[in-house]
Enzyme design. Structure first.
Site, PDB file in Angstrom:
ATOM      1  N   SER A 282     -12.350  17.496  -8.361  1.00 62.29           N
ATOM      2  CA  SER A 282     -11.254  16.915  -7.592  1.00 62.29           C
ATOM      3  C   SER A 282     -10.873  17.863  -6.464  1.00 62.29           C
ATOM      4  O   SER A 282     -10.446  18.998  -6.704  1.00 62.29           O
ATOM      5  CB  SER A 282     -10.044  16.676  -8.490  1.00 62.29           C
ATOM      6  OG  SER A 282      -8.907  16.453  -7.671  1.00 62.29           O
TER       7      SER A 282
ATOM      8  N   HIS B  79     -14.296  13.709  -6.122  1.00 64.35           N
ATOM      9  CA  HIS B  79     -13.122  12.907  -6.465  1.00 64.35           C
ATOM     10  C   HIS B  79     -12.019  13.177  -5.447  1.00 64.35           C
ATOM     11  O   HIS B  79     -11.608  14.314  -5.239  1.00 64.35           O
ATOM     12  CB  HIS B  79     -12.675  13.289  -7.879  1.00 64.35           C
ATOM     13  CG  HIS B  79     -11.547  12.481  -8.416  1.00 64.35           C
ATOM     14  ND1 HIS B  79     -11.714  11.227  -8.983  1.00 64.35           N
ATOM     15  CD2 HIS B  79     -10.224  12.745  -8.508  1.00 64.35           C
ATOM     16  CE1 HIS B  79     -10.550  10.771  -9.400  1.00 64.35           C
ATOM     17  NE2 HIS B  79      -9.617  11.661  -9.112  1.00 64.35           N
TER      18      HIS B  79
ATOM     19  N   ASP C 195      -8.251  12.340  -4.282  1.00 63.31           N
ATOM     20  CA  ASP C 195      -6.964  11.850  -4.761  1.00 63.31           C
ATOM     21  C   ASP C 195      -6.071  11.484  -3.582  1.00 63.31           C
ATOM     22  O   ASP C 195      -5.606  12.353  -2.844  1.00 63.31           O
ATOM     23  CB  ASP C 195      -6.283  12.936  -5.605  1.00 63.31           C
ATOM     24  CG  ASP C 195      -6.994  13.128  -6.930  1.00 63.31           C
ATOM     25  OD1 ASP C 195      -7.034  12.161  -7.712  1.00 63.31           O
ATOM     26  OD2 ASP C 195      -7.520  14.223  -7.171  1.00 63.31           O
TER      27      ASP C 195
ATOM     28  N   MET D 119      -2.587  10.084  -2.346  1.00 62.65           N
ATOM     29  CA  MET D 119      -1.206   9.940  -2.846  1.00 62.65           C
ATOM     30  C   MET D 119      -0.270   9.597  -1.695  1.00 62.65           C
ATOM     31  O   MET D 119      -0.417  10.125  -0.589  1.00 62.65           O
ATOM     32  CB  MET D 119      -0.748  11.257  -3.477  1.00 62.65           C
ATOM     33  CG  MET D 119      -1.665  11.754  -4.587  1.00 62.65           C
ATOM     34  SD  MET D 119      -0.944  13.170  -5.407  1.00 62.65           S
ATOM     35  CE  MET D 119      -2.308  13.656  -6.482  1.00 62.65           C
TER      36      MET D 119
ATOM     37  N   HIS E 199      -9.596   7.878  -5.608  1.00 64.67           N
ATOM     38  CA  HIS E 199      -8.584   7.534  -6.620  1.00 64.67           C
ATOM     39  C   HIS E 199      -7.277   7.292  -5.876  1.00 64.67           C
ATOM     40  O   HIS E 199      -6.618   8.236  -5.448  1.00 64.67           O
ATOM     41  CB  HIS E 199      -8.479   8.702  -7.611  1.00 64.67           C
ATOM     42  CG  HIS E 199      -7.399   8.546  -8.629  1.00 64.67           C
ATOM     43  ND1 HIS E 199      -6.968   9.603  -9.408  1.00 64.67           N
ATOM     44  CD2 HIS E 199      -6.663   7.472  -9.024  1.00 64.67           C
ATOM     45  CE1 HIS E 199      -6.014   9.181 -10.235  1.00 64.67           C
ATOM     46  NE2 HIS E 199      -5.798   7.907 -10.013  1.00 64.67           N
TER      47      HIS E 199
ATOM     48  N   MET F 298      -3.651   6.593  -5.557  1.00 64.85           N
ATOM     49  CA  MET F 298      -2.353   6.610  -6.250  1.00 64.85           C
ATOM     50  C   MET F 298      -1.304   6.182  -5.231  1.00 64.85           C
ATOM     51  O   MET F 298      -0.476   6.981  -4.767  1.00 64.85           O
ATOM     52  CB  MET F 298      -2.082   8.019  -6.801  1.00 64.85           C
ATOM     53  CG  MET F 298      -2.949   8.345  -8.011  1.00 64.85           C
ATOM     54  SD  MET F 298      -3.056  10.109  -8.329  1.00 64.85           S
ATOM     55  CE  MET F 298      -4.423  10.519  -7.246  1.00 64.85           C
TER      56      MET F 298
ATOM     57  N   MET G  21      -6.127   8.053 -17.264  1.00 68.05           N
ATOM     58  CA  MET G  21      -5.368   9.230 -16.843  1.00 68.05           C
ATOM     59  C   MET G  21      -4.919  10.006 -18.078  1.00 68.05           C
ATOM     60  O   MET G  21      -4.266   9.445 -18.962  1.00 68.05           O
ATOM     61  CB  MET G  21      -4.135   8.827 -16.020  1.00 68.05           C
ATOM     62  CG  MET G  21      -4.438   8.278 -14.638  1.00 68.05           C
ATOM     63  SD  MET G  21      -5.447   9.360 -13.596  1.00 68.05           S
ATOM     64  CE  MET G  21      -4.414  10.835 -13.501  1.00 68.05           C
TER      65      MET G  21
ATOM     66  N   ASP H 299      -9.312  11.872 -16.252  1.00 66.82           N
ATOM     67  CA  ASP H 299      -8.781  12.683 -15.147  1.00 66.82           C
ATOM     68  C   ASP H 299      -7.467  13.341 -15.552  1.00 66.82           C
ATOM     69  O   ASP H 299      -6.480  12.651 -15.824  1.00 66.82           O
ATOM     70  CB  ASP H 299      -8.553  11.738 -13.952  1.00 66.82           C
ATOM     71  CG  ASP H 299      -8.060  12.435 -12.696  1.00 66.82           C
ATOM     72  OD1 ASP H 299      -7.942  13.670 -12.688  1.00 66.82           O
ATOM     73  OD2 ASP H 299      -7.806  11.705 -11.709  1.00 66.82           O
TER      74      ASP H 299
HETATM   75  C1  DX5 Z   1      -3.798  14.032 -10.624  1.00 69.96           C
HETATM   76  C2  DX5 Z   1      -5.133  13.728 -10.011  1.00 69.96           C
HETATM   77  C3  DX5 Z   1      -6.235  14.554 -10.521  1.00 69.96           C
HETATM   78  C4  DX5 Z   1      -6.040  16.042 -10.368  1.00 69.96           C
HETATM   79  C5  DX5 Z   1      -6.519  16.627 -11.647  1.00 69.96           C
HETATM   80  O1  DX5 Z   1      -2.892  13.049 -10.283  1.00 69.96           O
HETATM   81  O2  DX5 Z   1      -5.486  12.376 -10.209  1.00 69.96           O
HETATM   82  O3  DX5 Z   1      -7.494  14.148 -10.012  1.00 69.96           O
HETATM   83  O4  DX5 Z   1      -6.727  16.639  -9.314  1.00 69.96           O
HETATM   84  O5  DX5 Z   1      -6.269  17.985 -11.628  1.00 69.96           O
HETATM   85  P1  DX5 Z   1      -6.536  18.909 -12.880  1.00 69.96           P
HETATM   86  O6  DX5 Z   1      -7.985  18.805 -13.222  1.00 69.96           O
HETATM   87  O7  DX5 Z   1      -6.129  20.253 -12.381  1.00 69.96           O
HETATM   88  O8  DX5 Z   1      -5.650  18.409 -13.995  1.00 69.96           O
HETATM   89 ZN    ZN Z   2      -7.576  11.808  -9.644  1.00 76.42          ZN
END
Ligand code: DX5
Ligand code: ZN
Length: 218
Positions: A7, A32, A34, A36, A65, A67, A136, A174
């Site tokens: 990620s 990956h 993320d 947000m 991903h 969010m 998750m 994840d």
């Molecule tokens: C959190 C993200 C993850 C995040 C995971 O909301 O969706 O992808 O990067 O991070 P770690 O592996 O540090 O928990």
């Molecule tokens: Zn993620």
């Protein structure tokens, strides 16, 4: 074989080309990404422009991903930017089946993510429309959180649903995964493992990725 998806949330963006090259060369399967929006989750990251720029740095599968609330407003933009897999949250939209079909119609693989409080059974009527289920194992929004044990049972439930109804569907997990629990999530049925802080927080991310992969093989 288990797929490893670093990620980029935990990468150093002042050296992002170098960091991507590092995990690419160490054999990352997916990158990956993320996304947000500060509404679905209390944090902000990046939009399609950044994904498009990063696209030029790697040929690996881009695993987006989302969010974000109302993901239907943005999936075309992320596809155009180069996302290969587009995963949105079950909790973030109303017409889940329509959005899954739309994502496939624009040539991407379609995934749904479930928050820790959302049961796997919510997917039973769309399992045939899915290319990926993302369980998750933390509440989304931040890297570096602790793994929530409820994810283990949910992985087993999702694995059973996939094996019975759509064996090609991938099962991704994840949040909070590292050396101590990667073997257990694979044992529970996950085949795509997202890891941010455990890879990019390591002194040698490439060596850490290889060590994690070795632990992930059943
Ligand atoms: C959190 C993200 C993850 C995040 C995971 O909301 O969706 O992808 O990067 O991070 P770690 O592996 O540090 O928990
Ligand atoms: Zn993620």
């Amino acid at each position: 074989m288990t797929k490893i998806a670093p990620s980029l949330l935990s990468a150093d963006f002042s050296r992002i080309a170098e960091q991507i090259e590092l995990v690419d060369r160490a054999g990352a399967d997916y990158l990956h990404l993320d996304v947000m929006d500060g509404r679905f989750v209390p944090n902000l990251t990046w939009g399609p422009k950044i994904v498009g720029d990063l696209r030029r740095l790697s040929n690996r599968t881009f695993d987006a991903h989302l969010m974000i609330v109302e993901p239907e407003r943005y999936v075309d933009d992320f596809r155009a930017a180069g996302a290969d897999i587009i995963t949105f949250h079950y909790e973030a939209t109303v017409h889940v089946q329509r959005l899954l079909a739309h994502i496939r119609s624009i040539g991407a693989r379609a995934g749904i993510a479930l928050n820790p409080s959302t049961p796997v059974s919510m997917l039973q009527d769309v399992i045939g429309d899915l290319d990926l289920i993302l369980i998750m194992s933390v509440n989304p929004g931040f890297g570096g959180q602790s793994f929530l044990p409820v994810a283990m049972r949910k992985l087993a439930e999702a694995r059973a649903m996939i094996d019975a109804h759509n064996p090609a569907c991938e099962l991704e997990v994840d949040g909070g995964i590292g050396r101590s629990n990667i073997a257990a999530v694979v044992e529970a049925g996950a085949n795509v493992i997202v890891m941010g802080s455990s890879i990019f927080g390591a002194a040698d991310p490439a060596a850490e990725l290889r060590a994690l992969r070795a632990l992930a093989e059943p």
